[in-house]
Enzyme design. Sequence first.
Site, PDB file in Angstrom:
ATOM      1  N   ASP A   1      -3.405   7.725   4.514  1.00 48.21           N
ATOM      2  CA  ASP A   1      -2.920   6.313   4.788  1.00 48.21           C
ATOM      3  C   ASP A   1      -3.645   5.702   6.105  1.00 48.21           C
ATOM      4  O   ASP A   1      -3.885   6.591   6.893  1.00 48.21           O
ATOM      5  CB  ASP A   1      -1.361   6.289   4.955  1.00 48.21           C
ATOM      6  CG  ASP A   1      -0.756   4.925   5.130  1.00 48.21           C
ATOM      7  OD1 ASP A   1      -1.244   3.981   4.714  1.00 48.21           O
ATOM      8  OD2 ASP A   1       0.497   4.741   5.369  1.00 48.21           O
ATOM      9  N   GLU A   2      -3.726   4.392   6.303  1.00 49.35           N
ATOM     10  CA  GLU A   2      -4.194   3.795   7.391  1.00 49.35           C
ATOM     11  C   GLU A   2      -5.495   4.468   7.827  1.00 49.35           C
ATOM     12  O   GLU A   2      -5.700   4.825   9.095  1.00 49.35           O
ATOM     13  CB  GLU A   2      -3.330   3.948   8.715  1.00 49.35           C
ATOM     14  CG  GLU A   2      -1.917   3.350   8.312  1.00 49.35           C
ATOM     15  CD  GLU A   2      -1.791   1.940   8.441  1.00 49.35           C
ATOM     16  OE1 GLU A   2      -2.926   1.422   8.438  1.00 49.35           O
ATOM     17  OE2 GLU A   2      -0.702   1.477   8.508  1.00 49.35           O
TER      18      GLU A   2
ATOM     19  N   GLN B   1      -6.977  -4.641   9.996  1.00 46.66           N
ATOM     20  CA  GLN B   1      -5.851  -4.098  11.104  1.00 46.66           C
ATOM     21  C   GLN B   1      -6.374  -2.888  11.798  1.00 46.66           C
ATOM     22  O   GLN B   1      -5.500  -1.995  12.101  1.00 46.66           O
ATOM     23  CB  GLN B   1      -4.415  -3.729   9.993  1.00 46.66           C
ATOM     24  CG  GLN B   1      -4.086  -5.062   9.463  1.00 46.66           C
ATOM     25  CD  GLN B   1      -2.747  -4.773   8.681  1.00 46.66           C
ATOM     26  OE1 GLN B   1      -1.733  -4.257   9.198  1.00 46.66           O
ATOM     27  NE2 GLN B   1      -2.957  -4.674   7.352  1.00 46.66           N
TER      28      GLN B   1
ATOM     29  N   LYS C   1       0.902  -1.358  -0.053  1.00 45.12           N
ATOM     30  CA  LYS C   1      -0.035   0.030  -0.019  1.00 45.12           C
ATOM     31  C   LYS C   1       0.734   1.391   0.068  1.00 45.12           C
ATOM     32  O   LYS C   1       0.405   2.189  -0.625  1.00 45.12           O
ATOM     33  CB  LYS C   1      -0.976   0.086   0.979  1.00 45.12           C
ATOM     34  CG  LYS C   1      -0.097   0.243   2.549  1.00 45.12           C
ATOM     35  CD  LYS C   1      -1.342   0.175   3.497  1.00 45.12           C
ATOM     36  CE  LYS C   1      -0.574   0.242   5.082  1.00 45.12           C
ATOM     37  NZ  LYS C   1       0.224   1.512   5.169  1.00 45.12           N
ATOM     38  N   THR C   2       2.036   1.067   0.853  1.00 47.72           N
ATOM     39  CA  THR C   2       2.822   2.458   0.592  1.00 47.72           C
ATOM     40  C   THR C   2       3.402   2.618  -0.830  1.00 47.72           C
ATOM     41  O   THR C   2       3.494   4.213  -1.086  1.00 47.72           O
ATOM     42  CB  THR C   2       4.076   2.032   1.527  1.00 47.72           C
ATOM     43  OG1 THR C   2       3.536   1.802   3.034  1.00 47.72           O
ATOM     44  CG2 THR C   2       4.849   3.435   1.675  1.00 47.72           C
TER      45      THR C   2
ATOM     46  N   ARG D   1       2.758  -9.829  10.747  1.00 45.05           N
ATOM     47  CA  ARG D   1       4.326  -9.281  10.747  1.00 45.05           C
ATOM     48  C   ARG D   1       5.430 -10.143  10.618  1.00 45.05           C
ATOM     49  O   ARG D   1       6.491  -9.896  10.193  1.00 45.05           O
ATOM     50  CB  ARG D   1       4.584  -8.860  12.458  1.00 45.05           C
ATOM     51  CG  ARG D   1       3.721  -7.685  12.973  1.00 45.05           C
ATOM     52  CD  ARG D   1       3.425  -6.591  12.231  1.00 45.05           C
ATOM     53  NE  ARG D   1       2.162  -6.904  11.468  1.00 45.05           N
ATOM     54  CZ  ARG D   1       1.724  -6.157  10.338  1.00 45.05           C
ATOM     55  NH1 ARG D   1       2.583  -5.094   9.670  1.00 45.05           N
ATOM     56  NH2 ARG D   1       0.529  -6.323   9.903  1.00 45.05           N
TER      57      ARG D   1
END
Length: 776
Positions: free
Chosen positions: A225-226, A256, A33-34, A614
Site C-alpha cells: 500500500d502507498e 500524494q 484503494k483500501t 481530505r
Amino acid sequence: MENYIDELNEAQRAPVLQKDGAMMVIAGAGSGKTRVLTYRIAYLMSKGVDAFNILSLTFTNKAAREMKARIAQIVGNSEAKNLWMGTFHSVFAKILRFEADKLGYPSNFTIYDTQDSQRLVSAIIKEMQLDKDVYKYKQVYSRISSYKNSLITVKAYFNNPELQEADAMAKRPRLGEIYKAYVDRCFKAGAMDFDDLLLRTNELLTRFPEVLAKYQNRFRYILVDEYQDTNHSQYLIVKALSDKFQNICVVGDDAQSIYAFRGANINNILNFQRDYDDVQVYRLEQNYRSTKNIVEAANSVIDKNKTKLEKVVWTANEEGARIKINRLVTDAEEGRFVARSIFDNKMENQLNNGDFAILYRTNAQSRAIEDALRKRDIPYRIYGGLSFYQRKEIKDILAYLRLVVNPNDEEALKRIINFPARGIGATTMDKLALAANHYQKSIFEIIENITRIDLKINAGTRTKLTNFANMIKHFEVLTKTKNAFEITEQVARQTGLLLEMKKDGTPEGIARVENIEELLNGIKDFVEGQKEIADATGSLTEFLEDVALATDMDKAQEDEDRVALMTIHLAKGLEFPYVYIVGMEEDLFPSAMSMNTRAELEEERRLFYVALTRAEKQAFLTYTHSRYRWGKLIDAEPSRFIEEIDDKFKEYLFAQKDNYTYKSPIGRDIFGEVDKSKLRQTKPQKGTPPPSHRPTDSQLKKLRRLRPVSNTETQQSSSATKIPALEKGQRVSHARFGNGTIVGVEGIGQDKKAEIDFDSGGIKKLLLKFAKLDML
C-alpha cells in the site's frame, strides 16, 4: 461469483481478479484503494492461495488492522490471523526476531525510538568532547538516519571520500566516528533503531541467500500500500522478496507523494514498470469521497505539476459548494473566523465536532487556532503533539520494562538507575561507562560483576548497585510465568515509581499517577486482545514491540467527539466532511524551505492536493495580511496555490477590490512639518475650531465612530483599580485562557492574586488588578 466482488466497480474489479503477475494500481484520492487491496487478498485466498503465503505491507498499524478486520469478515477470523500483514517496520521486526542470531543480535533485541537514539548520539558527542553547538545531536542523528535509509553503512561511509568531504565542509569531520560509535553501542546493547529494522533486513537478505530463498518461497504474493511513500531501503527489500515469483501488486498515487523529507522516493512508483516483466497497470479514477467542486479544484492545481503519472480523477457525487477562501488581518483573527465558522456550521446543520478538521503546514500554527476554539468551548484534539507514550512518567516505566526484557539496554538503564533516587550519581555512572567501554561489556554486566572490578566505588554505592541489579533480575524471572500487565504492576510498585508520583500532591503529580494508571489499563487491554491472536502470549516483549512500533495516530482515542487539528502530513489517508486549511501564504505554504527546486515545489503542491482532497463536502482556505514569525509581525501574501485553483471552483468571502488603499512604505512625517508661524492667528468663534485645525472629512468619520468614555471606564483607568471580590469555587471566564474555577485567593489590596484551574490550560496564578475576569 462471491458477493463481495459485486460491491466493486469495473475499474476496481479488474486488479482484484488478476491472480498472478506484477501489477500497479494508480489510485486517485478517495477512489477505494483500501477496498481493492482487501478484496484482492480475500480473492487470492478463495482461489486456494494459503494465507501464510501472502505478505501485505502498509504504512500504519491502523490501516493493517482495518484491512485484517475486513478480510476476517469475508474469509473467517482464523484464516485472517495467518496473514503476514502490517507496517514495513513491524513485519521486518518479526522476521528479524526469527533470524537475529545470524546477525549477532539476541532475539529479544530492543527497538530504540527516536528519543532513545538521539540521547545515545548526544552521549557519544559528549564522551568524544566535541563542540555540541557544531555537532548538534538532532542533526547528527538525522544524518545517520539518512545514511541508513540510503544503505550507507559505516564501512560504505569510510569508503566514500565524497561523503567524508561533505561532512568536513559542514565542519563536522568526525561525523563518521560518531556514526561508528553509535552503531557499535547499539550492537553492544542488543538494540536496533527504526532505521536498522530496514537496514538489517536488507543485510539479512543480501548476506544469507538461504534466508532470502526461505522468505521468497513463503511470500509468493506480495501487496504494498502507498507505494509512492517507500524509501530506497524499503524498495530493495520488496524487490528482493518479490523477484522470484513476481506476484506483486503495488497501490499508490504519485499525486500524494509527500514524504521526500524522510526519504520517500517518488521514482519507485514512476519507474515500477521497468522493474518487472509484463506489468499490468490499472487506474482507479472515480472519487467516492468528495464533491465535484472539490475533486475538480484539486485536479486544476495538481495539473500544474510536470512530474506525474497520467490519470483523470472524477466523481459522480453532487456538485457541492465551491472552495471558500477568506482573507483575515492576523492569525488571531484567522483563528476566530475558523472557530466561528465551525460553531455556525454545527448549529445550522446539526453536525458533530468530529466532522471538522483544521489542517496546517507547521505545528506552530495551532496556537491561535487553539485559543479561538477554547474561547468558544469547542473541544479539539491535536494529532502529532506530545503523545501519551512520550510523557516522562510513561517513558520512565517503559524504560524499566525494557531493561527487564533486555538488561543490556544502556539507554533504558541510564534513564532509571537513579530514578527514583537511590544514591547512584553521575560520577558513578561515568566510572561504569568507562569500565563498560574498556571491557567491551554492557553497563549492566559491569554492575553484575561490581565486586570483582576495582572501580574506586565505595562499599555503600556497590551495595546499591547490587540491589538494583538483583531487582531487575527478579523481574526478569517473573517474565517466564507472568504476562505484561502483571509484571508492569509489580514494577510500578516495587521500584518505588508509583510512590514517588503519589508524594507529589499537585495537580501535575496527580495527573502523572493517573497516566500510569491509564498505562496499566492499556496493557490489560493489550493482554486480553493478544488472546485472540495466534501464537501470541501477551508477554512483556510483545507489548514493548507494540508500543515501539505504534504511531501517534494509532494511539488517538476515536470515541471522543472533537475537532481534529493536525499538520497536513498527518492528515494523509483521513477524510472529514468539513476541512479548514489555514495559513495559505507564500513562504508558509508553499514553505520557504521547499522552493529551491522544481521537485521541492511540486512536492509542496502535492501536499496541498492531499489537504484539499481530505474534504468530503466543504473546504475552506484562509490566509492573513500579517503573521507572527519568531516573535515579529511580518507582512504576508496569498499562496500561489489559491491562484492555481480554477476560478469557477472557488468563492471569496471578502470583496477583492473594495476598500483598496495603497500602503506606502514611506512614512509621511519624513517630509517635514507645517510652519506654524505662517498660520492665521484669528480668534475662532466659540464652539468652532480654528480654520487650520478644522477636521477633514475622513477625520470627522473617525470622530463619529468614537463613543463617549463612561464614568466606569474612567474609574477603572485610575491607579486605584477596583479588585473584584472572588471566592474559592467560583467559575470565571478569561479572554485568553477560557473558563475556569477559582481554587484559591491570596494577598490583599493591589497585590491580591487568584489561583485558577482553567478547563483547558491548567492552573494559573493571576494578579487581579490586571486580570480581566468575568463571573459565570
